[in-house]
Structure formats: structure tokens, C-alpha cells
Design a protein around this motif. Structure first.
Motif, PDB file in Angstrom:
ATOM      1  N   GLY A 213       0.837  -1.201   0.000  1.00  0.00           N
ATOM      2  CA  GLY A 213       0.000   0.000   0.000  1.00  0.00           C
ATOM      3  C   GLY A 213       0.870   1.248   0.000  1.00  0.00           C
ATOM      4  O   GLY A 213       2.087   1.163   0.199  1.00  0.00           O
ATOM      5  N   VAL A 214       0.241   2.407  -0.233  1.00  0.00           N
ATOM      6  CA  VAL A 214       1.036   3.654  -0.266  1.00  0.00           C
ATOM      7  C   VAL A 214       1.124   4.259   1.125  1.00  0.00           C
ATOM      8  O   VAL A 214       0.221   4.122   1.940  1.00  0.00           O
ATOM      9  CB  VAL A 214       0.455   4.740  -1.213  1.00  0.00           C
ATOM     10  CG1 VAL A 214       0.849   4.521  -2.636  1.00  0.00           C
ATOM     11  CG2 VAL A 214      -1.026   4.899  -1.037  1.00  0.00           C
ATOM     12  N   ASP A 215       2.228   4.977   1.361  1.00  0.00           N
ATOM     13  CA  ASP A 215       2.425   5.622   2.660  1.00  0.00           C
ATOM     14  C   ASP A 215       1.577   6.896   2.793  1.00  0.00           C
ATOM     15  O   ASP A 215       1.106   7.213   3.877  1.00  0.00           O
ATOM     16  CB  ASP A 215       3.913   5.978   2.848  1.00  0.00           C
ATOM     17  CG  ASP A 215       4.785   4.731   2.853  1.00  0.00           C
ATOM     18  OD1 ASP A 215       4.485   3.824   3.662  1.00  0.00           O
ATOM     19  OD2 ASP A 215       5.726   4.641   2.045  1.00  0.00           O
ATOM     20  N   ALA A 234      -1.013   2.057   3.227  1.00  0.00           N
ATOM     21  CA  ALA A 234      -0.196   1.109   3.987  1.00  0.00           C
ATOM     22  C   ALA A 234      -0.455   1.274   5.489  1.00  0.00           C
ATOM     23  O   ALA A 234      -1.114   2.234   5.911  1.00  0.00           O
ATOM     24  CB  ALA A 234       1.286   1.376   3.698  1.00  0.00           C
ATOM     25  N   TRP A 235       0.115   0.396   6.283  1.00  0.00           N
ATOM     26  CA  TRP A 235       0.082   0.537   7.744  1.00  0.00           C
ATOM     27  C   TRP A 235       0.678   1.892   8.132  1.00  0.00           C
ATOM     28  O   TRP A 235       1.715   2.299   7.587  1.00  0.00           O
ATOM     29  CB  TRP A 235       0.907  -0.601   8.370  1.00  0.00           C
ATOM     30  CG  TRP A 235       0.873  -0.594   9.867  1.00  0.00           C
ATOM     31  CD1 TRP A 235      -0.152  -0.992  10.659  1.00  0.00           C
ATOM     32  CD2 TRP A 235       1.912  -0.143  10.733  1.00  0.00           C
ATOM     33  NE1 TRP A 235       0.181  -0.821  11.978  1.00  0.00           N
ATOM     34  CE2 TRP A 235       1.444  -0.301  12.066  1.00  0.00           C
ATOM     35  CE3 TRP A 235       3.192   0.374  10.529  1.00  0.00           C
ATOM     36  CZ2 TRP A 235       2.203   0.035  13.169  1.00  0.00           C
ATOM     37  CZ3 TRP A 235       3.954   0.715  11.640  1.00  0.00           C
ATOM     38  CH2 TRP A 235       3.463   0.531  12.944  1.00  0.00           C
ATOM     39  N   CYS A 236       0.009   2.613   9.027  1.00  0.00           N
ATOM     40  CA  CYS A 236       0.442   3.955   9.445  1.00  0.00           C
ATOM     41  C   CYS A 236       0.457   4.968   8.293  1.00  0.00           C
ATOM     42  O   CYS A 236       1.222   5.947   8.324  1.00  0.00           O
ATOM     43  CB  CYS A 236       1.796   3.936  10.140  1.00  0.00           C
ATOM     44  SG  CYS A 236       1.667   3.446  11.872  1.00  0.00           S
ATOM     45  N   LEU A 257      -9.430   3.167   9.479  1.00  0.00           N
ATOM     46  CA  LEU A 257      -8.462   3.976  10.232  1.00  0.00           C
ATOM     47  C   LEU A 257      -7.901   3.149  11.390  1.00  0.00           C
ATOM     48  O   LEU A 257      -6.696   3.144  11.644  1.00  0.00           O
ATOM     49  CB  LEU A 257      -9.120   5.242  10.789  1.00  0.00           C
ATOM     50  CG  LEU A 257      -9.908   6.136   9.837  1.00  0.00           C
ATOM     51  CD1 LEU A 257     -10.240   7.462  10.530  1.00  0.00           C
ATOM     52  CD2 LEU A 257      -9.128   6.425   8.567  1.00  0.00           C
ATOM     53  N   LEU A 258      -8.797   2.463  12.074  1.00  0.00           N
ATOM     54  CA  LEU A 258      -8.381   1.692  13.248  1.00  0.00           C
ATOM     55  C   LEU A 258      -7.478   0.517  12.850  1.00  0.00           C
ATOM     56  O   LEU A 258      -6.387   0.334  13.392  1.00  0.00           O
ATOM     57  CB  LEU A 258      -9.633   1.197  13.972  1.00  0.00           C
ATOM     58  CG  LEU A 258      -9.428   0.422  15.268  1.00  0.00           C
ATOM     59  CD1 LEU A 258     -10.620   0.638  16.198  1.00  0.00           C
ATOM     60  CD2 LEU A 258      -9.252  -1.067  15.034  1.00  0.00           C
ATOM     61  N   VAL A 259      -7.931  -0.251  11.887  1.00  0.00           N
ATOM     62  CA  VAL A 259      -7.243  -1.513  11.582  1.00  0.00           C
ATOM     63  C   VAL A 259      -5.802  -1.283  11.110  1.00  0.00           C
ATOM     64  O   VAL A 259      -4.897  -2.038  11.459  1.00  0.00           O
ATOM     65  CB  VAL A 259      -8.047  -2.304  10.521  1.00  0.00           C
ATOM     66  CG1 VAL A 259      -7.228  -3.434   9.928  1.00  0.00           C
ATOM     67  CG2 VAL A 259      -9.310  -2.861  11.157  1.00  0.00           C
ATOM     68  N   LYS A 260      -5.595  -0.191  10.338  1.00  0.00           N
ATOM     69  CA  LYS A 260      -4.241  -0.001   9.792  1.00  0.00           C
ATOM     70  C   LYS A 260      -3.526   1.205  10.411  1.00  0.00           C
ATOM     71  O   LYS A 260      -2.547   1.705   9.857  1.00  0.00           O
ATOM     72  CB  LYS A 260      -4.312   0.145   8.265  1.00  0.00           C
ATOM     73  CG  LYS A 260      -4.578  -1.192   7.580  1.00  0.00           C
ATOM     74  CD  LYS A 260      -4.115  -1.208   6.136  1.00  0.00           C
ATOM     75  CE  LYS A 260      -5.212  -0.742   5.230  1.00  0.00           C
ATOM     76  NZ  LYS A 260      -4.841  -0.753   3.812  1.00  0.00           N
ATOM     77  N   ASN A 261      -4.010   1.707  11.544  1.00  0.00           N
ATOM     78  CA  ASN A 261      -3.375   2.879  12.174  1.00  0.00           C
ATOM     79  C   ASN A 261      -3.219   4.037  11.189  1.00  0.00           C
ATOM     80  O   ASN A 261      -2.148   4.651  11.081  1.00  0.00           O
ATOM     81  CB  ASN A 261      -2.011   2.500  12.763  1.00  0.00           C
ATOM     82  CG  ASN A 261      -2.156   1.604  13.968  1.00  0.00           C
ATOM     83  OD1 ASN A 261      -2.416   2.063  15.066  1.00  0.00           O
ATOM     84  ND2 ASN A 261      -2.050   0.307  13.755  1.00  0.00           N
ATOM     85  N   ILE A 262      -4.297   4.302  10.466  1.00  0.00           N
ATOM     86  CA  ILE A 262      -4.251   5.333   9.426  1.00  0.00           C
ATOM     87  C   ILE A 262      -4.610   6.692  10.016  1.00  0.00           C
ATOM     88  O   ILE A 262      -5.462   6.794  10.894  1.00  0.00           O
ATOM     89  CB  ILE A 262      -5.244   4.935   8.302  1.00  0.00           C
ATOM     90  CG1 ILE A 262      -4.625   3.822   7.443  1.00  0.00           C
ATOM     91  CG2 ILE A 262      -5.626   6.125   7.441  1.00  0.00           C
ATOM     92  CD1 ILE A 262      -5.604   3.195   6.484  1.00  0.00           C
ATOM     93  N   SER A 263      -3.965   7.755   9.509  1.00  0.00           N
ATOM     94  CA  SER A 263      -4.303   9.130   9.909  1.00  0.00           C
ATOM     95  C   SER A 263      -4.908   9.866   8.728  1.00  0.00           C
ATOM     96  O   SER A 263      -4.381   9.786   7.612  1.00  0.00           O
ATOM     97  CB  SER A 263      -3.060   9.902  10.346  1.00  0.00           C
ATOM     98  OG  SER A 263      -2.393   9.231  11.381  1.00  0.00           O
ATOM     99  N   VAL A 264      -5.981  10.590   8.975  1.00  0.00           N
ATOM    100  CA  VAL A 264      -6.547  11.493   7.972  1.00  0.00           C
ATOM    101  C   VAL A 264      -6.332  12.907   8.494  1.00  0.00           C
ATOM    102  O   VAL A 264      -6.725  13.225   9.618  1.00  0.00           O
ATOM    103  CB  VAL A 264      -8.049  11.217   7.758  1.00  0.00           C
ATOM    104  CG1 VAL A 264      -8.646  12.255   6.816  1.00  0.00           C
ATOM    105  CG2 VAL A 264      -8.260   9.813   7.207  1.00  0.00           C
TER     106      VAL A 264
END
Ligand code: NAP
Length: 335
Positions: A213-215, A234-236, A257-264
Motif C-alpha cells: 500500500g502507499v504511505d 499502507a500501515w500507518c 483507520l483503526l485496523v491499519k493505524n491510518i491518519s486522515v
């Protein structure tokens, strides 16, 4: 002076080119005799009264100009009469003169053509802030650029490469703008016009990132493209909300957001100019420096006389031009 004036919010035909009073510099301002101005997508929102900040009527739209200093407020020490500067402003650039806070102006280094200088205003600031301030881009991270063939998109591709990103992936509709995103430095292209975009985009990105995935996603589009891009992170990973050129606001599935520790993260570039003027000026200098080193080169799609601002704005509205659209005042020499 002559200026484009808006007397009521509405369509482009509510703007007229007319005689107006010359601006006078307040204590912290300079007056700039405009040589070139740039036309941006948000100008349309300002004119329609849909922008987050509504200037007091009547006013001249236009968020960036390069020109010659012809008036200096009593508190201003860093500029001299005749200096060539870029003024990054909330409004006022579609006029023969504008008054701008000195804190929002930067000298244009010798050797940078006026059209290129003014083209490195709003969209480059936005791209810079999205990548460096909001996403905290680290060397070799991958970046997915939505709306890649537009103003913000092309600037983001160029600056991502200039700032040390790894793979930069341009998302466009079919092959519309494929040549220009490649010329800007995109390593790969993905298709936003594909059927079942959510699955298709994730698969395309997985194929280009060894399944990771992309960062970072830089998103000036909104709507379905945002939801699809969220799944391609990607993760984070970080997704930066820059605009809604698709006409639709994005919505975010909290589960991803939760599952992959993603920030928007959101971005409003003019806030940085107002709250952190020194940082915004340093960014402008760094962007000019990249140009002087031959690392970036904003594509100019069309150049029109300043008085033809309405035609230039209609070109933006119709999406008919790739590259920056520049307005030129009649006197444009450096002497
Ligand atoms: N947050 C900030 O500080 C900030 C600063 C500047 C701009 N913005 C916002 O950023 C957005 C983009 O600005 P811009 O200057 O890049 O505009 P632009 O030059 O007009 O480019 C718009 C891009 O969006 C694409 N597009 C439009 N509708 C689409 C759709 N339904 N699906 C896929 N692609 C679509 C266009 O692709 P085609 O070429 O295929 O038409 C084009 O690449 C605007 O909403 C603007 O207000 C925000």
C-alpha cells in the motif's frame, strides 16, 4: 488603476474590468504593481461565494501575483521600491496594483521568469504543506496523488520527487493528462475511471507497492476517489484532505483507520501563511530554489492578458487547459 471587480457573489459574468482607486499601503503592507497573476480553482469558489472566507464586496479576486514594489508601509523594512516580489494573498491579484501584507511577500530571485515565478504560488505551497507539514514525508516513502493532472496534483508530483519521496503514483481518469503527469515526474499511473474503483484502486496500488500500500495519499478530489484511496494505504499511512474538485465531500470508514493505524489530516494552506508566515516564506524560497536548481519546472498551459481574467477563469472551470493559467499585465519588463 484598472481592476477586475466583483460587486456580488455569483457567476463569472458578475465580474467586470473597471476603474478602481489605487491601493495605499497600511503600516505592515507593500503595494505591488502587478506583472503576472495566476488563476486557480479556488478563485471560482471565491467568486461564487462558496469559499470558506468571503472577502468584503466589492473586491478583486486572485490569490497570487508577481510584481514590482511601488509603495511601502511605515513598518516594512525588508523591501525597497522596485523590488520584484511574489505576493501570496487571499484576494486582490486580478488588478493592476494590489496591497499585500509584507509578511506574505517574498523577493523573486533574479533569473526566474515572471510567469514561472507566479506559477510557483498557491498550488506549490499547498503541495509543500501537504507533504512536509501534514504528512511528514520521510525519504523513500511512496505517495499517491489524486487529481494528479490538476494544479495541486502536478505540483505535488514535482515536490514529492524533489523532497525525496520513493515511488510517486499519479491517479488520473483514463489517460487524460498522462503525458503531463509523466513529465512532472510520476513513476506510475493508476486509473480513477475504472469500474468498481474501490477494489480496482487497491489492486493497482498493491501491484505497484509489493502488496504494502502507499504511505501517503494527497487528495484534492474528495468523493469516491477518497474512499478508494483510503483502502489503498499502507500501515500507518496518512491521507491529506486538500480539496473537493470532484464536487463531493469525502466520508471516512472508521474501521479502516483503526485496523491499519491510518491518519486522515486536513490542510488549509492560507492558515499556515497567516499563523506561521516565516515558515510559509521559507517554503516559498525553497520552492524557488528547487526551480533554480532545475529540479522543478511548473508547466504553463496558457498566458492571457490580465484584462481577459474572465476567459482564463472559464478555462479553469471547464478544465480545458493542462498546466498553470497565467495573466499578464501589459508592462512586464524588469527595468
Ligand atoms: N486546501 C488548500 O489549501 C487548497 C489549496 C489549493 C487548492 N485547493 C483545492 O484543491 C482542489 C484542486 O485544485 P486544483 O488547483 O488542482 O484544480 P484543477 O487544476 O482544476 O484540477 C482539478 C483536478 O481534479 C480532477 N477531477 C475533477 N473532477 C474529478 C472527478 N470527478 N474524478 C476524478 N478526477 C477529477 C481533474 O481531472 P481531469 O483533468 O480529468 O478533469 C483535475 O486533475 C480544489 O478543490 C481546490 O479548491 C485546496
Amino acid at each position: 488603476m484598472q481592476a477586475a471587480l466583483l460587486h456580488e457573489f455569483g457567476q463569472l459574468d458578475t465580474l467586470s474590468w473597471e476603474q478602481s482607486k489605487d491601493p495605499v499601503a497600511r503600516r505592515d503592507e507593500i503595494v505591488v504593481e502587478v506583472i503576472t497573476a495566476e488563476v486557480n480553482f479556488p478563485d471560482l469558489l471565491v467568486i461564487e461565494g462558496k469559499y470558506q472566507f468571503k472577502p468584503p464586496l466589492p473586491f478583486s479576486p486572485g490569490k497570487g501575483a508577481v510584481g514590482r514594489v511601488c509603495g511601502i508601509g511605515s513598518d516594512v523594512v525588508e523591501f525597497a521600491m522596485g523590488d520584484i516580489v511574489i505576493a501570496n494573498v487571499e484576494y486582490g491579484a486580478f488588478a493592476e496594483k494590489l496591497a499585500a501584507p509584507a509578511a506574505h511577500c517574498v523577493k523573486v530571485p533574479d533569473g526566474i521568469p515572471f510567469d514561472k515565478a507566479v506559477a510557483m504560488g498557491l498550488v506549490y505551497h499547498t503541495a509543500w504543506l501537504a507533504l512536509k507539514e501534514r504528512a511528514q514525508l520521510a525519504r523513500d516513502e511512496s505517495v499517491l496523488v489524486l487529481g494528479a493532472s490538476g494544479g495541486v496534483g502536478l505540483a505535488t508530483i514535482e515536490l514529492a520527487k524533489a523532497l525525496g519521496a520513493g515511488k510517486v503514483i499519479a491517479a488520473i481518469r483514463g489517460d487524460r493528462g498522462a503525458d503531463i503527469v509523466k513529465a512532472a515526474g510520476a513513476d506510475e499511473i493508476v486509473d480513477l475511471a475504472a469500474a468498481n474503483l474501490k477494489d480496482h484502486l487497491r489492486e493497482q496500488i498493491a501491484g505497484l507497492t509489493e502488496g504494502k500500500g502507499v504511505d501517503i495519499v494527497v487528495d484534492p478530489l474528495g468523493g469516491d476517489a477518497t474512499s478508494a484511496a483510503l483502502r489503498a494505504l499502507a500501515w500507518c499511512g496518512r491521507l491529506i484532505v486538500v480539496g473537493f474538485a470532484s464536487g463531493d465531500l469525502p466520508s471516512f470508514h472508521g474501521g479502516y483507520l483503526l485496523v491499519k493505524n491510518i491518519s486522515v489530516l486536513g490542510l488549509q494552506s492560507s492558515d499556515y501563511r497567516n499563523r506561521r508566515p516565516e515558515m510559509a516564506r521559507a517554503a516559498q524560497c525553497a520552492i524557488f530554489d528547487f526551480y533554480q536548481q532545475g529540479i522543478i519546472d511548473p508547466p504553463i498551459g496558457a498566458t492571457l492578458p490580465l484584462a481577459n481574467f474572465a476567459h482564463a477563469l472559464s478555462m479553469v472551470a471547464n478544465g480545458e487547459i493542462r498546466g498553470r493559467i497565467i495573466l499578464e499585465a501589459s508592462r512586464n519588463d524588469r527595468s
